[in-house]
Design an enzyme around this catalytic site. Structure first.
Site, PDB file in Angstrom:
ATOM      1  N   GLU A  70       0.846  -1.206   0.000  1.00 23.91           N
ATOM      2  CA  GLU A  70       0.000   0.000   0.000  1.00 23.91           C
ATOM      3  C   GLU A  70       0.876   1.249   0.000  1.00 23.91           C
ATOM      4  OE1 GLU A  70      -3.747   0.284   2.129  1.00 23.91           O
ATOM      5  OE2 GLU A  70      -2.862   1.904   3.289  1.00 23.91           O
ATOM      6  N   THR A 112      -4.044   4.866  -1.277  1.00 24.12           N
ATOM      7  CA  THR A 112      -5.070   5.358  -0.351  1.00 24.12           C
ATOM      8  C   THR A 112      -5.677   6.675  -0.850  1.00 24.12           C
ATOM      9  OG1 THR A 112      -3.522   6.587   1.009  1.00 24.12           O
ATOM     10  CG2 THR A 112      -3.917   4.293   1.638  1.00 24.12           C
ATOM     11  N   TYR A 113      -6.760   7.043  -0.196  1.00 21.25           N
ATOM     12  CA  TYR A 113      -7.504   8.261  -0.529  1.00 21.25           C
ATOM     13  C   TYR A 113      -7.350   9.172   0.675  1.00 21.25           C
ATOM     14  CZ  TYR A 113     -11.538  10.667  -2.677  1.00 21.25           C
ATOM     15  OH  TYR A 113     -12.372  11.544  -3.300  1.00 21.25           O
ATOM     16  N   ALA A 157      -7.614  11.523   3.751  1.00 22.41           N
ATOM     17  CA  ALA A 157      -8.744  11.704   4.668  1.00 22.41           C
ATOM     18  C   ALA A 157      -9.523  12.952   4.277  1.00 22.41           C
ATOM     19  CB  ALA A 157      -8.236  11.802   6.092  1.00 22.41           C
ATOM     20  N   ASP A 175     -12.790   8.200   7.903  1.00 23.86           N
ATOM     21  CA  ASP A 175     -12.915   8.498   9.337  1.00 23.86           C
ATOM     22  C   ASP A 175     -13.783   9.725   9.562  1.00 23.86           C
ATOM     23  OD1 ASP A 175     -11.564   6.475  10.730  1.00 23.86           O
ATOM     24  OD2 ASP A 175      -9.627   7.305  10.068  1.00 23.86           O
ATOM     25  N   TYR A 193     -12.084  -5.311  10.435  1.00 24.95           N
ATOM     26  CA  TYR A 193     -11.370  -4.963  11.667  1.00 24.95           C
ATOM     27  C   TYR A 193     -11.295  -6.158  12.613  1.00 24.95           C
ATOM     28  CZ  TYR A 193     -12.289  -0.507   9.556  1.00 24.95           C
ATOM     29  OH  TYR A 193     -12.331   0.520   8.638  1.00 24.95           O
ATOM     30  N   HIS A 237     -14.125  -2.438  14.864  1.00 23.36           N
ATOM     31  CA  HIS A 237     -14.032  -1.012  14.547  1.00 23.36           C
ATOM     32  C   HIS A 237     -14.306  -0.209  15.819  1.00 23.36           C
ATOM     33  CE1 HIS A 237     -15.121   2.951  12.979  1.00 23.36           C
ATOM     34  NE2 HIS A 237     -14.347   2.646  11.955  1.00 23.36           N
ATOM     35  N   GLN A 291      -7.619  -4.113   8.886  1.00 23.27           N
ATOM     36  CA  GLN A 291      -6.843  -3.112   9.627  1.00 23.27           C
ATOM     37  C   GLN A 291      -5.567  -3.804  10.120  1.00 23.27           C
ATOM     38  OE1 GLN A 291      -5.695  -0.314  10.318  1.00 23.27           O
ATOM     39  NE2 GLN A 291      -7.531   0.698  11.121  1.00 23.27           N
ATOM     40  N   GLN A 294       6.353   6.101  15.112  1.00 22.51           N
ATOM     41  CA  GLN A 294       5.203   5.537  14.397  1.00 22.51           C
ATOM     42  C   GLN A 294       4.271   4.788  15.351  1.00 22.51           C
ATOM     43  OE1 GLN A 294       7.173   3.120  11.383  1.00 22.51           O
ATOM     44  NE2 GLN A 294       5.194   2.776  10.434  1.00 22.51           N
TER      45      GLN A 294
HETATM   46  P1  FAD Z   1     -17.998   1.228   7.572  1.00 21.55           P
HETATM   47  O1  FAD Z   1     -17.987  -0.095   6.920  1.00 21.55           O
HETATM   48  O2  FAD Z   1     -19.101   2.160   7.228  1.00 21.55           O
HETATM   49  O3  FAD Z   1     -17.966   0.978   9.153  1.00 21.55           O
HETATM   50  C1  FAD Z   1     -17.791   2.050  10.069  1.00 21.55           C
HETATM   51  C2  FAD Z   1     -18.554   1.740  11.356  1.00 21.55           C
HETATM   52  O4  FAD Z   1     -19.981   1.774  11.100  1.00 21.55           O
HETATM   53  C3  FAD Z   1     -18.284   0.354  11.935  1.00 21.55           C
HETATM   54  O5  FAD Z   1     -18.358   0.442  13.331  1.00 21.55           O
HETATM   55  C4  FAD Z   1     -19.416  -0.505  11.397  1.00 21.55           C
HETATM   56  O6  FAD Z   1     -19.708  -1.642  12.196  1.00 21.55           O
HETATM   57  C5  FAD Z   1     -20.574   0.497  11.403  1.00 21.55           C
HETATM   58  N1  FAD Z   1     -21.574   0.240  10.347  1.00 21.55           N
HETATM   59  C6  FAD Z   1     -21.328  -0.191   9.091  1.00 21.55           C
HETATM   60  N2  FAD Z   1     -22.481  -0.273   8.403  1.00 21.55           N
HETATM   61  C7  FAD Z   1     -23.471   0.135   9.256  1.00 21.55           C
HETATM   62  C8  FAD Z   1     -24.882   0.287   9.135  1.00 21.55           C
HETATM   63  N3  FAD Z   1     -25.516  -0.018   7.990  1.00 21.55           N
HETATM   64  N4  FAD Z   1     -25.580   0.750  10.208  1.00 21.55           N
HETATM   65  C9  FAD Z   1     -24.949   1.055  11.374  1.00 21.55           C
HETATM   66  N5  FAD Z   1     -23.608   0.922  11.554  1.00 21.55           N
HETATM   67  C10 FAD Z   1     -22.885   0.466  10.514  1.00 21.55           C
HETATM   68  N6  FAD Z   1      -9.424   6.017   5.384  1.00 21.55           N
HETATM   69  C11 FAD Z   1      -9.217   6.990   4.469  1.00 21.55           C
HETATM   70  O7  FAD Z   1      -9.572   8.161   4.700  1.00 21.55           O
HETATM   71  N7  FAD Z   1      -8.598   6.725   3.272  1.00 21.55           N
HETATM   72  C12 FAD Z   1      -8.194   5.463   2.927  1.00 21.55           C
HETATM   73  O8  FAD Z   1      -7.639   5.238   1.838  1.00 21.55           O
HETATM   74  C13 FAD Z   1      -8.392   4.400   3.881  1.00 21.55           C
HETATM   75  N8  FAD Z   1      -8.011   3.129   3.600  1.00 21.55           N
HETATM   76  C14 FAD Z   1      -8.269   2.123   4.511  1.00 21.55           C
HETATM   77  C15 FAD Z   1      -7.911   0.800   4.182  1.00 21.55           C
HETATM   78  C16 FAD Z   1      -8.151  -0.231   5.093  1.00 21.55           C
HETATM   79  C17 FAD Z   1      -7.766  -1.648   4.725  1.00 21.55           C
HETATM   80  C18 FAD Z   1      -8.739   0.058   6.359  1.00 21.55           C
HETATM   81  C19 FAD Z   1      -8.959  -1.055   7.345  1.00 21.55           C
HETATM   82  C20 FAD Z   1      -9.099   1.360   6.675  1.00 21.55           C
HETATM   83  C21 FAD Z   1      -8.880   2.410   5.760  1.00 21.55           C
HETATM   84  N9  FAD Z   1      -9.247   3.733   6.044  1.00 21.55           N
HETATM   85  C22 FAD Z   1      -9.039   4.737   5.126  1.00 21.55           C
HETATM   86  C23 FAD Z   1      -9.854   4.074   7.338  1.00 21.55           C
HETATM   87  C24 FAD Z   1     -11.401   3.963   7.288  1.00 21.55           C
HETATM   88  O9  FAD Z   1     -11.922   4.988   6.477  1.00 21.55           O
HETATM   89  C25 FAD Z   1     -11.913   4.090   8.724  1.00 21.55           C
HETATM   90  O10 FAD Z   1     -11.532   2.965   9.480  1.00 21.55           O
HETATM   91  C26 FAD Z   1     -13.389   4.408   8.877  1.00 21.55           C
HETATM   92  O11 FAD Z   1     -13.609   4.799  10.236  1.00 21.55           O
HETATM   93  C27 FAD Z   1     -14.328   3.260   8.588  1.00 21.55           C
HETATM   94  O12 FAD Z   1     -14.390   2.965   7.260  1.00 21.55           O
HETATM   95  P2  FAD Z   1     -15.201   1.669   6.748  1.00 21.55           P
HETATM   96  O13 FAD Z   1     -15.213   1.710   5.297  1.00 21.55           O
HETATM   97  O14 FAD Z   1     -14.721   0.444   7.423  1.00 21.55           O
HETATM   98  O15 FAD Z   1     -16.677   2.046   7.332  1.00 21.55           O
END
Ligand code: FAD
Length: 294
Positions: free
Chosen positions: A17, A48-49, A51, A109, A148, A152, A179, A215
């Protein structure tokens, strides 16, 4: 190449990555570092994208360059939390136009302001909304989602987190990337639970080599990961000496990767943090293992 094809092969894969530059002035140095990593010819590279979408235009520039100039399959990340439907539609069209076949669909996030806000009117509240929109756009992407092993931070229970993860997969994810984690047993327990919940898509463990002591706090704070005693001792002992810490961090990550391959995992993604020397060393450390295959 679609990652869904790659992940089905009976081969071992190591991927890296990278992240895009935050400013125009950093573009050239980031591009050079990314190209050095691409020259290692990993199985694929993800970009990555930024934040909040701040550096989003660079994600595609970098991903396109990796694919076109180095022939490495790429995965472009896309977040949706602060976006409108129109912006996302535009982004999807741009990714398609750039010839990228794989999209990591993320929520992103929440900023402190967003956390307290009323989310009813938001175009995208969760990653699943983005996944559904990408599927509805008709674009034939291979879509990945985040997962996660240590839950999460916003979820109250693992059962709840896994229930929503299943919803995400059912909406159209072909694979999941985890994660970071520093104790492989957490991954094995997680895999057992998600398989039991009916999630069958490939899961790519994400490994973060910690190569400097600064880090550590940031990585743990961002991910909420558990720090095993064995890893903490290594940071205590070597953290003050950059070369020793780097060597120890690479060795720890290598050890995790070898254990994953030894236990039936076929694909490992390394959070290489735009460090070509770290990526090269890790790839070299597992080269014979990858060559041997499953
Ligand atoms: P979601 O899948 O939406 O989950 C977030 C929370 O909401 C979880 O607690 C989940 O259980 C809950 N949830 C999900 N669906 C629902 C629903 N329908 N109703 C109620 N609750 C629900 N961030 C960046 O800004 N740029 C990146 O490039 C980036 N790359 C990443 C790559 C990886 C492999 C990982 C693990 C994380 C990355 N992140 C990145 C961080 C990520 O954006 C954060 O962890 C963010 O807080 C959650 O994103 P998600 O897509 O998992 O969200």
């Amino acid at each position: 190449m679609k990652l869904s094809e790659l992940l089905q092969k009976d081969e071992l894969h190591l991927s890296f990555e990278v992240f895009p530059p935050k400013t125009d002035t950093a573009f050239a140095s980031v591009k050079a570092a990314v190209e050095e990593i691409a020259e290692l010819h990993p199985s694929f590279m993800s970009v990555t994208y930024g934040a909040g979408g701040g550096t989003s235009r660079y994600t595609l520039d970098i991903a396109k360059n990796i694919k076109e100039q180095h022939g490495v399959p790429t995965l472009a990340h896309l977040t949706c939390v602060s976006s409108t439907k129109e912006t996302v539609r535009e982004k999807i069209a741009q990714i398609k136009e750039a010839g990228i076949e794989n999209v990591m669909a993320l929520r992103g996030d929440l900023t402190p302001e967003m956390e307290g806000a009323d989310r009813c009117g938001w175009a995208y509240r969760h990653a699943v909304d983005l996944i559904r929109d990408i599927r509805a756009s008709g674009a034939d992407f291979c879509i990945g989602g985040a997962c996660y092993p240590e839950v999460h931070p916003e979820s109250t229970t693992q059962a709840e987190d896994i229930r929503y993860l299943k919803e995400k997969v059912d909406a159209g994810c072909s694979f999941l990337t985890t994660q970071m984690f520093f104790d492989n047993n957490l991954l094995y327990n997680f895999l057992y639970k998600i398989r039991e919940a009916g999630i069958t898509v490939p899961v790519i463990p994400g490994i973060m080599p910690i190569t400097n002591a600064n880090q550590v706090a940031r990585a743990i704070k961002l991910s909420g990961s558990f720090m095993p005693r064995r890893f903490a001792s290594l940071v205590d002992k070597f953290g003050s000496d950059p070369n020793a810490m780097k060597q120890a961090g690479i060795a720890y990550a290598t050890d995790q990767i070898i254990d994953l391959f030894a236990n039936g995992i076929k694909n490992v993604h390394v959070y290489s943090m735009n460090k070509p020397d770290v990526a090269a060393k890790i790839q070299d450390n597992v080269s014979a293992i990858i060559k041997k295959g499953i």
